[in-house]
Write a protein that holds these residues in place. Structure first.
Motif, PDB file in Angstrom:
ATOM      1  N   PRO A  72      -3.181 -20.270   4.187  1.00 29.45           N
ATOM      2  CA  PRO A  72      -3.356 -20.239   2.726  1.00 29.45           C
ATOM      3  C   PRO A  72      -2.833 -18.928   2.142  1.00 29.45           C
ATOM      4  CG  PRO A  72      -5.429 -19.717   3.804  1.00 29.45           C
ATOM      5  CD  PRO A  72      -4.431 -19.954   4.905  1.00 29.45           C
ATOM      6  N   LEU A  73      -2.037 -19.036   1.097  1.00 31.49           N
ATOM      7  CA  LEU A  73      -1.558 -17.865   0.363  1.00 31.49           C
ATOM      8  C   LEU A  73      -2.308 -17.810  -0.968  1.00 31.49           C
ATOM      9  CD1 LEU A  73       2.302 -18.086   0.974  1.00 31.49           C
ATOM     10  CD2 LEU A  73       0.603 -16.739   2.226  1.00 31.49           C
ATOM     11  N   ARG A  74      -3.192 -16.850  -1.097  1.00 30.52           N
ATOM     12  CA  ARG A  74      -4.032 -16.746  -2.275  1.00 30.52           C
ATOM     13  C   ARG A  74      -3.398 -15.789  -3.284  1.00 30.52           C
ATOM     14  NH1 ARG A  74      -8.735 -19.273  -1.075  1.00 30.52           N
ATOM     15  NH2 ARG A  74      -9.157 -19.596   1.158  1.00 30.52           N
ATOM     16  N   GLY A  75      -3.347 -16.239  -4.518  1.00 28.93           N
ATOM     17  CA  GLY A  75      -2.730 -15.432  -5.568  1.00 28.93           C
ATOM     18  C   GLY A  75      -3.427 -14.100  -5.770  1.00 28.93           C
ATOM     19  N   TYR A  76      -4.759 -14.072  -5.671  1.00 21.91           N
ATOM     20  CA  TYR A  76      -5.517 -12.840  -5.874  1.00 21.91           C
ATOM     21  C   TYR A  76      -5.131 -11.793  -4.830  1.00 21.91           C
ATOM     22  CZ  TYR A  76      -9.567  -9.854  -6.835  1.00 21.91           C
ATOM     23  OH  TYR A  76     -10.377  -8.795  -7.155  1.00 21.91           O
ATOM     24  N   ALA A  77      -5.103 -12.202  -3.562  1.00 24.58           N
ATOM     25  CA  ALA A  77      -4.747 -11.271  -2.485  1.00 24.58           C
ATOM     26  C   ALA A  77      -3.291 -10.838  -2.601  1.00 24.58           C
ATOM     27  CB  ALA A  77      -4.998 -11.912  -1.127  1.00 24.58           C
ATOM     28  N   PHE A  78      -2.431 -11.779  -3.007  1.00 24.56           N
ATOM     29  CA  PHE A  78      -1.008 -11.472  -3.135  1.00 24.56           C
ATOM     30  C   PHE A  78      -0.782 -10.393  -4.192  1.00 24.56           C
ATOM     31  CE2 PHE A  78       3.362 -12.602  -4.612  1.00 24.56           C
ATOM     32  CZ  PHE A  78       4.008 -12.314  -3.431  1.00 24.56           C
ATOM     33  N   CYS A  79      -1.496 -10.469  -5.311  1.00 23.71           N
ATOM     34  CA  CYS A  79      -1.355  -9.461  -6.372  1.00 23.71           C
ATOM     35  C   CYS A  79      -1.836  -8.090  -5.902  1.00 23.71           C
ATOM     36  CB  CYS A  79      -2.135  -9.902  -7.610  1.00 23.71           C
ATOM     37  SG  CYS A  79      -1.440 -11.344  -8.443  1.00 23.71           S
ATOM     38  N   ILE A  80      -2.904  -8.059  -5.128  1.00 22.31           N
ATOM     39  CA  ILE A  80      -3.413  -6.786  -4.613  1.00 22.31           C
ATOM     40  C   ILE A  80      -2.406  -6.162  -3.650  1.00 22.31           C
ATOM     41  CG2 ILE A  80      -5.184  -5.728  -3.167  1.00 22.31           C
ATOM     42  CD1 ILE A  80      -7.187  -7.659  -4.357  1.00 22.31           C
ATOM     43  N   ILE A  81      -1.814  -6.977  -2.785  1.00 19.56           N
ATOM     44  CA  ILE A  81      -0.834  -6.469  -1.822  1.00 19.56           C
ATOM     45  C   ILE A  81       0.380  -5.899  -2.551  1.00 19.56           C
ATOM     46  CG2 ILE A  81       0.774  -7.151  -0.008  1.00 19.56           C
ATOM     47  CD1 ILE A  81      -1.340  -9.182   0.913  1.00 19.56           C
ATOM     48  N   ILE A  82       0.857  -6.612  -3.579  1.00 19.86           N
ATOM     49  CA  ILE A  82       1.991  -6.099  -4.364  1.00 19.86           C
ATOM     50  C   ILE A  82       1.621  -4.762  -4.999  1.00 19.86           C
ATOM     51  CG2 ILE A  82       3.405  -6.497  -6.411  1.00 19.86           C
ATOM     52  CD1 ILE A  82       3.385  -9.439  -5.779  1.00 19.86           C
ATOM     53  N   GLY A  83       0.412  -4.667  -5.538  1.00 21.82           N
ATOM     54  CA  GLY A  83      -0.020  -3.412  -6.149  1.00 21.82           C
ATOM     55  C   GLY A  83      -0.045  -2.254  -5.176  1.00 21.82           C
ATOM     56  N   VAL A  84      -0.496  -2.502  -3.951  1.00 22.11           N
ATOM     57  CA  VAL A  84      -0.533  -1.444  -2.938  1.00 22.11           C
ATOM     58  C   VAL A  84       0.880  -0.964  -2.618  1.00 22.11           C
ATOM     59  CG1 VAL A  84      -1.074  -0.944  -0.530  1.00 22.11           C
ATOM     60  CG2 VAL A  84      -2.724  -2.184  -1.938  1.00 22.11           C
ATOM     61  N   PHE A  85       1.814  -1.888  -2.460  1.00 19.79           N
ATOM     62  CA  PHE A  85       3.191  -1.496  -2.154  1.00 19.79           C
ATOM     63  C   PHE A  85       3.812  -0.696  -3.300  1.00 19.79           C
ATOM     64  CE2 PHE A  85       3.113  -4.715   1.240  1.00 19.79           C
ATOM     65  CZ  PHE A  85       3.812  -4.030   2.232  1.00 19.79           C
ATOM     66  N   VAL A  86       3.545  -1.103  -4.537  1.00 22.12           N
ATOM     67  CA  VAL A  86       4.078  -0.369  -5.689  1.00 22.12           C
ATOM     68  C   VAL A  86       3.511   1.045  -5.731  1.00 22.12           C
ATOM     69  CG1 VAL A  86       4.088  -0.259  -8.208  1.00 22.12           C
ATOM     70  CG2 VAL A  86       4.548  -2.419  -7.069  1.00 22.12           C
ATOM     71  N   ALA A  87       2.207   1.175  -5.499  1.00 19.85           N
ATOM     72  CA  ALA A  87       1.566   2.492  -5.528  1.00 19.85           C
ATOM     73  C   ALA A  87       2.130   3.406  -4.445  1.00 19.85           C
ATOM     74  CB  ALA A  87       0.057   2.337  -5.365  1.00 19.85           C
ATOM     75  N   VAL A  88       2.296   2.895  -3.243  1.00 23.78           N
ATOM     76  CA  VAL A  88       2.811   3.711  -2.141  1.00 23.78           C
ATOM     77  C   VAL A  88       4.272   4.082  -2.389  1.00 23.78           C
ATOM     78  CG1 VAL A  88       3.371   3.711   0.318  1.00 23.78           C
ATOM     79  CG2 VAL A  88       1.180   2.802  -0.461  1.00 23.78           C
ATOM     80  N   TRP A  89       5.058   3.150  -2.885  1.00 22.73           N
ATOM     81  CA  TRP A  89       6.482   3.421  -3.152  1.00 22.73           C
ATOM     82  C   TRP A  89       6.644   4.522  -4.190  1.00 22.73           C
ATOM     83  CZ3 TRP A  89       8.973   2.553  -7.922  1.00 22.73           C
ATOM     84  CH2 TRP A  89      10.347   2.810  -7.912  1.00 22.73           C
ATOM     85  N   LEU A  90       5.961   4.388  -5.335  1.00 26.88           N
ATOM     86  CA  LEU A  90       6.084   5.397  -6.380  1.00 26.88           C
ATOM     87  C   LEU A  90       5.447   6.710  -5.948  1.00 26.88           C
ATOM     88  CD1 LEU A  90       6.948   6.173  -9.206  1.00 26.88           C
ATOM     89  CD2 LEU A  90       4.800   5.231 -10.088  1.00 26.88           C
ATOM     90  N   GLY A  91       4.317   6.638  -5.274  1.00 27.45           N
ATOM     91  CA  GLY A  91       3.669   7.857  -4.798  1.00 27.45           C
ATOM     92  C   GLY A  91       4.533   8.616  -3.817  1.00 27.45           C
ATOM     93  N   ASN A  92       5.244   7.913  -2.962  1.00 25.56           N
ATOM     94  CA  ASN A  92       6.129   8.562  -1.991  1.00 25.56           C
ATOM     95  C   ASN A  92       7.263   9.299  -2.690  1.00 25.56           C
ATOM     96  OD1 ASN A  92       7.063   8.889   0.908  1.00 25.56           O
ATOM     97  ND2 ASN A  92       8.839   7.826   0.062  1.00 25.56           N
ATOM     98  N   ARG A  93       7.845   8.686  -3.715  1.00 27.31           N
ATOM     99  CA  ARG A  93       8.922   9.336  -4.473  1.00 27.31           C
ATOM    100  C   ARG A  93       8.417  10.601  -5.155  1.00 27.31           C
ATOM    101  NH1 ARG A  93      13.548   6.613  -5.947  1.00 27.31           N
ATOM    102  NH2 ARG A  93      13.509   7.694  -7.967  1.00 27.31           N
ATOM    103  N   ARG A  94       7.244  10.522  -5.737  1.00 26.44           N
ATOM    104  CA  ARG A  94       6.689  11.686  -6.426  1.00 26.44           C
ATOM    105  C   ARG A  94       6.282  12.772  -5.438  1.00 26.44           C
ATOM    106  NH1 ARG A  94       4.643  11.743 -11.354  1.00 26.44           N
ATOM    107  NH2 ARG A  94       2.648  12.609 -10.659  1.00 26.44           N
TER     108      ARG A  94
END
Length: 370
Positions: free
Chosen positions: A20-42
């Motif tokens: 099962p691919l749950r939309g709620y979990a999928f949104c959280i995972i995307i958010g974590v990747f965005v935070a780490v990506w931008l945080g790494n650049r900064r």
């Protein structure tokens, strides 16, 4: 009849075979990747090493998820421990229910552990990650859209959210508070990025700005929600929490700016200071080390008319007395100065110094003995 509205998904789960691919979990995972990506650049821009943000996030994210779930279960315990409820549902995080306050609080504990292991100051790491956390929240709020939860009062606005009939909800069109908060979080991220570039925020002030700005938006958005919640003096609990956290963040922002102005010079061991970091103070250890090195270098450079040449000339002539001593004591110095200015003068100095002037030898008894 509603002419326009935002539709809700018919289901929050997509099954790929038995997975099962749950939309709620999928949104959280995307958010974590965005935070780490931008945080790494900064973080790299601040002088840190690539990959450090991800290494510390390995500690912060699990702690944050546990903290967010704990806050939700504690503040809405009646949903899991009331009459007719099943306490096992408290562990079903995929069904929604994460409190940002608990996620930030316990996530900070995990980040502190990771920073301690790497020898990194937690405030500097939090500053680098602050706008990324806001964008992660913006992504995560769309998980509420998949679950048809956390909407506001009924409305017939063109951007109203249409909710279908289901457990603990009534069909109708409501304010899309998930969308309001998502857009607000994007604005908070842009605000922190701009302020950080403009004012060179450091020592945790960028993170404090993110917290204060988020609380402002969360306060009025929370006031619009109609889902079940605890109230204190007729006001929702999360509104009070927003007020208290806002005051704490602003207090830290003001005091930190007075006590520790500027940015951290070095954010990670074995790295050079970043170009936009605060200058080292005159009394600091790096400044003293540079001053000592400069003195040592200056002391090792030979001076024009060096004492070595004068000493050789004086030894060859021998001790003098009276007027002759005064006259000839002056002559070697002038000669040494001339030889130092002439290319190859140092090589010629021993021969010239060893040649005894005839006049000088006739004047003194010591010269006759030689």
């Amino acid at each position: 009849m509603d002419l326009a509205y935002i539709p809700s998904p018919s289901t929050g789960v997509i099954h790929l075979g038995p997975i099962p691919l749950r939309g709620y979990a999928f949104c959280i995972i995307i958010g974590v990747f965005v935070a780490v990506w931008l945080g790494n650049r900064r973080w790299i821009a601040r002088g840190g090493k690539p990959g450090t943000v991800a290494d510390i996030a390995v500690w912060a994210v699990p702690f944050g998820l546990v903290g967010g779930r704990l806050y939700h279960v504690i503040t809405d315990y009646q949903l899991y421990f009331g009459e007719g409820r099943n306490w096992v549902d408290a562990f079903k995080i995929w069904e929604g229910g994460l409190g940002i306050w608990g996620a930030i609080a316990l996530g900070a504990v995990g980040a502190w552990i990771g920073c301690r292991l790497r020898g990194i100051p937690l405030p500097a790491w939090a500053d680098a990650l602050a706008p990324g956390i806001a964008l992660a929240q913006a992504c995560g709020r769309w998980g509420n859209w998949f679950n048809q939860e956390l909407y506001g009062r009924a409305t017939d606005l063109p951007w109203a959210l249409k909710i279908s009939e289901g457990p603990n909800r009534v069909a109708g069109t409501y304010h899309p508070t998930f969308l309001y908060e998502s857009l607000w979080c994007v604005g908070v991220a842009l605000l922190v990025i701009w302020a950080d570039r403009r004012f060179k925020l450091g020592h945790g002030r960028a993170f404090a700005l993110y917290v204060a700005a988020y609380c402002v938006g969360r306060g009025w958005i929370e006031y619009m929600r109609v889902d079940e919640a605890h109230h204190i003096l007729g006001v929702r609990l999360n509104v009070w929490t927003s007020i208290v956290v806002f005051l704490l963040a602003v207090t830290y922002l003001v005091l930190s700016a007075k006590l520790r102005p500027g940015r951290e010079a070095i954010v990670e061991p074995d790295r050079e200071p970043s170009g936009d970091s605060e200058p080292a103070e005159a009394g600091s250890e790096p400044a003293k080390a540079k001053a000592d090195a400069a003195k040592a270098t200056a002391g090792s450079v030979p001076k024009a008319g060096s004492e070595a040449a004068a000493t050789k000339a004086a030894a060859a002539v021998g001790p003098k007395t009276g007027a002759g001593a005064t006259a000839e004591a002056t002559a070697p110095k002038a000669g040494a100065t001339a030889e130092d200015k002439t290319p190859g003068g140092d090589k010629a100095a021993p021969e010239d110094a060893g040649t005894e002037p005839k006049d000088a030898g006739a004047k003194t008894p010591e010269a006759k003995k030689l």
